[in-house]
Scaffold this motif. Sequence first.
Motif, short mmCIF file in Angstrom:
data_model
loop_
_atom_site.label_atom_id
_atom_site.label_comp_id
_atom_site.label_asym_id
_atom_site.label_seq_id
_atom_site.Cartn_x
_atom_site.Cartn_y
_atom_site.Cartn_z
N UNK A 169 53.68 57.29 80.43
CA UNK A 169 53.18 57.97 81.63
C UNK A 169 51.67 58.18 81.71
N UNK A 170 51.01 58.02 82.68
CA UNK A 170 49.62 58.19 82.84
C UNK A 170 48.73 57.94 84.14
N UNK A 171 47.65 57.78 84.22
CA UNK A 171 46.63 57.55 85.43
C UNK A 171 46.46 56.34 85.51
N UNK A 216 46.11 54.60 81.80
CA UNK A 216 45.40 55.54 80.61
C UNK A 216 46.21 57.01 80.83
N UNK A 217 46.06 57.59 79.41
CA UNK A 217 46.75 58.82 79.40
C UNK A 217 46.00 59.69 78.41
N UNK A 270 43.71 56.41 90.21
CA UNK A 270 43.69 57.94 90.24
C UNK A 270 44.96 58.43 90.29
N UNK A 271 46.29 57.36 90.78
CA UNK A 271 47.52 58.04 90.94
C UNK A 271 47.95 57.94 89.71
N UNK A 272 49.17 59.01 89.63
CA UNK A 272 49.77 59.16 88.22
C UNK A 272 51.30 58.50 88.26
N UNK A 290 54.41 59.62 90.22
CA UNK A 290 54.39 61.02 89.98
C UNK A 290 53.52 61.67 90.84
N UNK A 291 52.43 61.03 91.05
CA UNK A 291 51.55 61.62 92.21
C UNK A 291 50.66 60.85 92.80
N UNK A 292 50.45 60.77 94.18
CA UNK A 292 49.51 59.89 94.61
C UNK A 292 47.98 60.42 94.70
N UNK A 293 47.28 59.29 95.04
CA UNK A 293 45.92 59.59 95.32
C UNK A 293 45.27 58.87 96.46
N UNK A 316 38.43 62.44 83.02
CA UNK A 316 39.24 61.12 83.51
C UNK A 316 38.58 59.78 83.38
N UNK A 339 52.44 65.62 81.72
CA UNK A 339 53.92 65.10 81.59
C UNK A 339 55.06 65.87 80.81
N UNK A 356 48.28 64.17 90.69
CA UNK A 356 49.26 65.23 90.02
C UNK A 356 50.35 65.15 89.35
#
Lengths: 480, 480
Positions: free
Chosen positions: A22-24, A37-38, A65-67, A94-97, A126, B252, B442
């Motif tokens: 998981x990461x961005x 990248x995490x 930028x999204x996760x 997980x999360x939008x950007x 980041x 996470x 997020x």
Amino acid sequence: MKNTKVKALLASTDFLKEIQVSGWVRSFRSNRFIALNDGSTIHNIQCVVDFENTPEALLKRITTGASVKINGTLVESQGKGQTVEVQVTKVTILGDADPEEVKRTILQPKRHTLEFLREQAHLRARTNTFGAIMRVRSALSFAIHQYFQQNGFYYVNTPIITGSDAEGAGEMFRVSTLDEKNIPLTEDGQVDYKQDFFGKETNLTVSGQLEAETYAMGMGQVYTFGPTFRAENSNTSRHLAEFWMIEPEVAFCELDGNMDLAEDFIKSVLKYVMETCPDDIEFLENRLIQEDKSKPQAERSTMTLREKLNFVIDNNFKRVSYTEAIEILRNSKPNKKKKFKYLIEEWGADLQSEHERYLVEKHFECPVILFDYPANIKAFYMRMNEDGKTVRAMDVLFPGIGEIAGGSQREERLEVLQERIKEMGIEEEELWWYLDLRKFGTVPHSGFGLGLERLVLFATGMGNIRDAIPFPRTPLNAEF
Amino acid sequence: MKNTKVKALLASTDFLKEIQVSGWVRSFRSNRFIALNDGSTIHNIQCVVDFENTPEALLKRITTGASVKINGTLVESQGKGQTVEVQVTKVTILGDADPEEVKRTILQPKRHTLEFLREQAHLRARTNTFGAIMRVRSALSFAIHQYFQQNGFYYVNTPIITGSDAEGAGEMFRVSTLDEKNIPLTEDGQVDYKQDFFGKETNLTVSGQLEAETYAMGMGQVYTFGPTFRAENSNTSRHLAEFWMIEPEVAFCELDGNMDLAEDFIKSVLKYVMETCPDDIEFLENRLIQEDKSKPQAERSTMTLREKLNFVIDNNFKRVSYTEAIEILRNSKPNKKKKFKYLIEEWGADLQSEHERYLVEKHFECPVILFDYPANIKAFYMRMNEDGKTVRAMDVLFPGIGEIAGGSQREERLEVLQERIKEMGIEEEELWWYLDLRKFGTVPHSGFGLGLERLVLFATGMGNIRDAIPFPRTPLNAEF
């Protein structure tokens, strides 16, 4: 299923294994290649999406930028620039950007000024540059604790809020719970601090040294490592209102031992960082080389970042008396040709960064420890020499930066200390507990102070101290 | 010649070697036996003076509290209670300690009250009890750094001076450089903070959590370890105005992972201290046994210090929901017999230390983690459960002490967080940067906070938190 860190994946050869990471998203290229990248390393892992079998709506949400959570298998990479990559079987957002919103942030993948990055200090971690700086800062901090703990020092937390203001290292911030719209006054018109939280005037500490001495006088070898404060209105690239300081204090130790300690300590922690953060240091070295290209030749670094670090680690620190240094400076080319901003004319002058750097970079070509400074430009607690005019002070001078650490042997003789306190106009009662240390089994002792952010600047090659701490505090700036 | 530490000498079998050792005289018996301590260990080394060949004037200066340098040879001890001793060839007095003056200090070798020791906090480190406590505190601090660094966390220094006051964890100290006798006001009679150092109202931080979250959202796993402040007028044995807090924050990671982390972390650092400071722990255990003897049977500890530490290290922490705990407490004997000071009548009650201790000590007989608390007794940033009335909070409960750590999964959903902020009456603009974390990638994340001094109390068996920090700050007290 548990996440595996990007750092671990990049070092793995466990191919065809099913993994989750998981990461961005740093970038998404050709509807296919996610650079993920995490924070565990400066490097991204490439995750290859099977775009033909992935819904269009999902692909659209994989944006900078999204996760995301990625499930897939680790495979040898076919592309260049990486040895492994992830063959993606499933992407979970997980999360939008929102790309439109991202454009107004530093997450947008393009060059941003360091000023702009500071305005978004909550997102700085980041970016590649600040990820690297903050990993180095963390490693340095740990190296500092480890060095002292392995060498028989005890960590002591000296007070942050202090009712003692005798150290005189700088302007202080007042700490209070009095109602500012209704300050209570005494009969003679003074602020009635008896009504304040602590029943007296209190400030934020400028140094934990005096309190650290009380602990060294019982536990032998101690060190502090905590925040210190200066309410000075200096808007420079070298000053912070809030910074972290390390102050070792050693009983049964004279100035020579103090110099040995400072040299060994600094070399040791820099070595640790080079060994622990090679990727970050390499990235920062290249960053510096790029930055230098936009500068006129004369202002460019003569050494790369790693050369500069090795310059400190590999060289013996030259120990030179203040008096000798003044002679060298007085007769130096830049002094004679009036190139120094502050010309050195006579013994007693306070040295500036330009002089310190000349000694290190041009004259001795190695780190320098200056010692035995004139008493009247140094603090009251430094041990007076036989000559009656110099004290057992020392400053450690580094290339590019000037003073990196300063310390002294402390005045352990009660009468001499009382005399000095009197001369400085400090009330003895203010320091009753500090004087007690000289009444009950006083011993020769020494210590020094080193600002963490200066060390971070040196180890990262950054130029502005606001980029060496997560949330810098400077005049008119306490955002976040 | 270089000093050897007492700790090293006591562990040495290098007999007949010439050594030098420096320290403070704890006692001098029969004009012959110096008990010397240098802070490296709780134990003294016995130095045997050849009094027949030592000038009377010198012998007279070997008094409790004086500092001396001893040259001699290490020999096997003939006496009981020690295996080695030093046959002294030369005593050098480094600093005298006037026996008449020593009588008014805590250096006088007799039992002193902890209150008296606090008044002389500058000399406390020279007593057995505080030497032991502070060595344990130092070892704990290092264990904390080591645990996180070895587990892929980065150390982050969140700001001490903060312009953000949304956390709401407690009353704050104002930080200012405005002239209190002449506070500038705006036209409408408010304090004109624009003229203050930071151009706005600033306070000392009550928690670094919100800022730590910004770093976890880039670096993945971070921890803070620094001073935090509460301006609460609580004069209890459990509260300090200035204390050191550890706050890990993990991206996470949901509540279960957060519980796993807290349990593993606490066990690991306590284990480290037991392994690193066995002599200090043993001394403190005996101290507690002695102290207990003066108490009525009912108030005495049921476990020794080491039993209590092992109780935490060896047991699985029982995980119990708040709702379940309320049922247990409501039906418990002390509740029915009205022995609790605060009776548990219905769901929603805030638990007190007496309830927490009942769950740990009487009901479950192991450390307990309570989770899923009512939303309205917890902070705005905790993640709302599906039931709409509980949040993903957790408290770790210990024997003797009650809550040792508290944390939560954070609310990562922008809209839910905005709703909660509105309910709490906080302005969204205050938290623009905190909300940004929910706009740009997020992720589920969690963390907790643990006060170092509570952990020190637990590890040392001390009862008053003022004895767990070198220089305690409490209402009306900021000496040193």
